[in-house]
Design an enzyme around this catalytic site. Structure first.
Site, PDB file in Angstrom:
ATOM      1  N   ASP A 241     -12.647  35.968  38.370  1.00 35.92           N
ATOM      2  CA  ASP A 241     -12.992  36.269  39.592  1.00 35.92           C
ATOM      3  C   ASP A 241     -11.757  38.331  39.957  1.00 35.92           C
ATOM      4  O   ASP A 241     -10.896  38.142  39.887  1.00 35.92           O
ATOM      5  CB  ASP A 241     -12.186  36.054  40.812  1.00 35.92           C
ATOM      6  CG  ASP A 241     -12.909  37.122  42.382  1.00 35.92           C
ATOM      7  OD1 ASP A 241     -14.109  37.018  42.511  1.00 35.92           O
ATOM      8  OD2 ASP A 241     -12.291  37.031  43.141  1.00 35.92           O
ATOM      9  N   GLU A 314     -14.512  38.844  35.396  1.00 38.89           N
ATOM     10  CA  GLU A 314     -15.471  39.829  36.409  1.00 38.89           C
ATOM     11  C   GLU A 314     -14.405  41.725  36.687  1.00 38.89           C
ATOM     12  O   GLU A 314     -13.761  41.397  36.889  1.00 38.89           O
ATOM     13  CB  GLU A 314     -15.643  39.072  37.810  1.00 38.89           C
ATOM     14  CG  GLU A 314     -16.530  40.692  38.696  1.00 38.89           C
ATOM     15  CD  GLU A 314     -16.516  39.828  40.097  1.00 38.89           C
ATOM     16  OE1 GLU A 314     -17.319  40.133  41.025  1.00 38.89           O
ATOM     17  OE2 GLU A 314     -15.309  40.234  40.431  1.00 38.89           O
TER      18      GLU A 314
HETATM   19  C1  GLC Z   1     -15.077  39.581  43.707  1.00 43.73           C
HETATM   20  C2  GLC Z   1     -16.585  38.647  44.101  1.00 43.73           C
HETATM   21  C3  GLC Z   1     -16.905  38.473  45.206  1.00 43.73           C
HETATM   22  C4  GLC Z   1     -15.633  38.412  46.455  1.00 43.73           C
HETATM   23  C5  GLC Z   1     -14.752  38.807  45.717  1.00 43.73           C
HETATM   24  C6  GLC Z   1     -13.158  38.466  46.705  1.00 43.73           C
HETATM   25  O1  GLC Z   1     -15.784  40.377  43.469  1.00 43.73           O
HETATM   26  O2  GLC Z   1     -17.150  38.000  42.991  1.00 43.73           O
HETATM   27  O3  GLC Z   1     -17.650  37.323  46.258  1.00 43.73           O
HETATM   28  O4  GLC Z   1     -15.683  38.031  47.532  1.00 43.73           O
HETATM   29  O5  GLC Z   1     -14.183  39.199  44.786  1.00 43.73           O
HETATM   30  O6  GLC Z   1     -12.471  37.196  45.341  1.00 43.73           O
END
Ligand code: GLC
Length: 630
Positions: A241, A314
């Site tokens: 993440d 991500e």
């Molecule tokens: C990422 C997740 C998102 C979350 C953020 C903070 O972007 O996909 O849903 O709010 O991280 O953890």
């Protein structure tokens, strides 16, 4: 006679050189496998169909209006039916749910709202039986402020004192100010004063998500242990993440953090876009950190054997940075840094040239030997149908299933679920709740997180609660699994056919790729492999009927092609033969076509287009000359 012999000799030379003459120019060479070597060892993830489950909204087994692990276990056969290889689950760990699980209070414990560790173990067993791999969400940037580590850090417990990013702030004229102007992704200052510790802590997301301090080796070790814990439970990898946020610049030698410069296109000082995040995003140390997590996975694998465990990262970062996450010449990184280009570069008004550019951008930037991936949506992005057009759902699924590499589908996209309007009163996403009723819709992620639509019964078959955590979409009676199973050309059935085809076809799994806009309206993707069928995916992005001559763009195609996948917009049927020189595509139509004879399959493999035809003639000519001269 000598003259004829010379001609024959030249002809033979020409024949030998035909491979080069006939070579079309693939714009992507799938070099993770030897082209033409059927049966080379493709890793499971290199052609996988990934499916993202947002557990709160997938299936509620206990009637509390929130989805859970037993619900997922119960519905896992549905993923099998779709043809899914692996599923990644958004966080299922103990959390006060300030950011719906992305604020973790205990990284190795299951949140009671989702079930128990025994439920998780049961889910793993079901998944194993069905041969579906489970990928967990790994949230390294922050914990919850209710995490034991944070409590102890705030209390200056020596073991945890530097686990988070703390700072006493800037004193100006006797007044205390936050240490820098940094802004949270979810609005306002990224610094929060802590009464207990009498210092500010950094939170790049909501204030209940304090940032961990990755300059502390103990934090790095603790988080690697989190990975080891879940690996030993049998998971096949992690989606990491918010990767670009993990490191921020170190304080200078005066222990000060530098302010970030402004973006002049944003005039809202509370908004994340107000600043250029040069000190809080994409710091070079982050790349090495991801490599170190890969090393944890690889070490586990060496010790325990079994199939590859993988990392999916991500990273909404500039493409040159994203590519570094794959690894370099000496070190391996994430097998699949998410490719978000179909999300970030395309809109409802993009034409076929824009589609071509977007697909090629990834393929041409990707380092040699790496595997592509295609993400159409996730729990942070408006639904595909709402973003790129409700009537383009099938064509986009067709595109990602026939491009090389892995694809990632967010739950419900296979049904054509669209964004659901949520009133300010019902809004729960912190990213929207931190704004106000007049602008919240721009920030809210609730519309793409509504419960999955299984049937046309109460709560769309998701739950039997009187109220679900987010409202059910109004269209659930027309858009649901039960109904779509019955309609031969529903989005669901087109999706299933695509993945069946993908599984059977060596060409789609490991072939070469040519992506071309044939006009503003039509995008073509050609996939080909030696001694195998050639496939052509055609998307008519616009609303007009298009008649195309495929031979103009792909002169080596045969005069006829067989239709293998259609949508409900198509006027041809599966099995029909279509003419390559005049092929009609209906408005927003899309098709997958296949060559039929082995001659053309071979001839279009990009290596010896003229060889079979010319070769026979030249051989006959030689025999003729030989006989006349004897
Ligand atoms: C990422 C997740 C998102 C979350 C953020 C903070 O972007 O996909 O849903 O709010 O991280 O953890």
């Amino acid at each position: 006679m000598i003259k004829y012999r010379l001609i024959a000799f030249l002809a033979v030379l020409l024949q030998l050189h035909c491979p080069t003459l006939g070579q079309p120019y693939p714009n992507y060479h799938a070099d993770f496998v030897g082209i033409g070597e059927h049966g080379g060892d493709l890793k499971w993830w290199q052609t996988a169909a990934f499916y993202q489950i947002y557990p709160r909204s997938f299936k509620d087994s206990n009637g509390d209006g929130v989805g859970d692990l037993n619900g997922i276990a119960e519905q896992l056969p549905y993923l099998k039916e779709l043809g899914i290889t692996a599923t990644w689950l958004s966080p299922i760990f103990t959390s006060p749910m300030a950011d719906f699980g992305y604020d973790i209070a205990n990284f190795t414990e299951i949140a009671p709202i989702f079930g128990t560790m025994a439920d998780f173990e049961h889910l793993m067993e079901v998944a194993k039986k069905l041969d579906i791999k489970i990928i967990l969400d790994f949230v390294p940037n922050h914990s919850s402020d209710e995490c034991e580590w944070f409590r102890r850090s705030a209390a200056r417990d020596p073991e945890f004192k530097d686990f988070y990013v703390w700072h006493p702030g800037r004193m100006e004229n006797g007044n205390r100010h936050p240490p820098s102007n940094w802004i949270s992704v979810f609005r306002g200052s990224a610094w929060q004063w802590h009464e207990g510790r009498q210092e500010f802590y950094l939170h790049q997301f909501v204030k209940k998500q304090p940032d961990l301090n990755y300059r502390n080796p103990k934090v790095r070790e603790t988080m690697s242990n989190v990975l080891r814990f879940w690996l030993s439970k049998g998971v096949s990898g992690f989606r990491i993440d918010a990767v670009p946020h993990v490191f921020e610049i170190a304080p200078d030698n005066q222990n000060q953090y530098r302010d970030e410069p402004r973006n002049d296109w944003d005039n809202d000082p509370e908004d994340y876009g107000y600043l250029q995040h040069i000190y809080t995003k994409d710091q070079p140390e982050t790349i090495d950190l991801v490599y170190s997590w890969r090393a944890v996975l690889d070490a586990f694998q060496r010790e325990h054997g079994g199939e590859d465990r993988i990392l999916m990262a991500e990273t909404y970062s500039p493409i040159d940075i994203v590519m570094q996450y794959y690894g370099n010449a000496t070190t391996e990184g994430a097998q699949l840094p998410f490719n978000f280009l179909l999300i970030s570069e395309l809109s409802n008004s993009s034409n076929a040239h824009a589609y071509e550019g977007t697909v090629l951008k990834w393929l041409q930037h990707m380092p040699k030997g790496r595997t592509a991936n295609w993400v159409l949506g996730n729990h942070d992005q408006p639904r595909v149908g709402s973003r790129l057009g409700k009537d383009r759902v099938d064509m986009l699924n067709m595109l990602t299933a026939t491009l090389p590499g892995a694809s990632v589908t967010y739950q419900g996209e296979e049904l054509g679920m669209t964004n659901v309007w949520i009133s300010w009163k019902d809004t729960v996403d912190p990213s929207a709740c931190n704004t106000n009723p007049s602008i919240y819709e721009q920030y809210s992620r609730d519309p793409e997180r509504t419960p999955f639509q299984w049937t046309d019964a109460q709560d769309a078959g998701f739950s039997n609660a009187s109220k679900t955590w987010l409202p059910i979409a109004v269209d659930y009676k027309e858009v649901n699994v039960e109904l779509e199973r019955q309609k031969p050309l529903s989005h669901l059935n087109v999706f299933k056919q695509l993945w069946q085809l993908r599984k059977q076809s060596q060409t789609l799994q490991r072939g070469e790729t040519e992506v071309k806009a044939l006009s503003d309206a039509v995008l073509a993707v050609k996939r080909y492999l030696e001694r195998d069928s050639t496939y052509l995916t055609l998307l008519n992005i616009y609303d007009g009927v298009e008649t195309i001559n495929l031979l103009q763009s792909f002169p080596d195609l045969p005069p006829q092609l067989k239709v293998v996948v259609v949508t409900e917009r198509s006027q041809v049927k599966v099995g029909d033969l279509v003419n390559s020189t005049s092929l009609q595509l209906q408005a927003k139509d899309s098709l997958v076509l296949q060559t039929t004879s082995s001659y053309y399959s071979y001839a279009t493999n990009g290596e010896a287009r003229f060889l079979p035809v010319l070769g026979v003639y030249l051989w006959l000519a030689q025999v003729g000359l030989y006989l006349t001269n004897r």
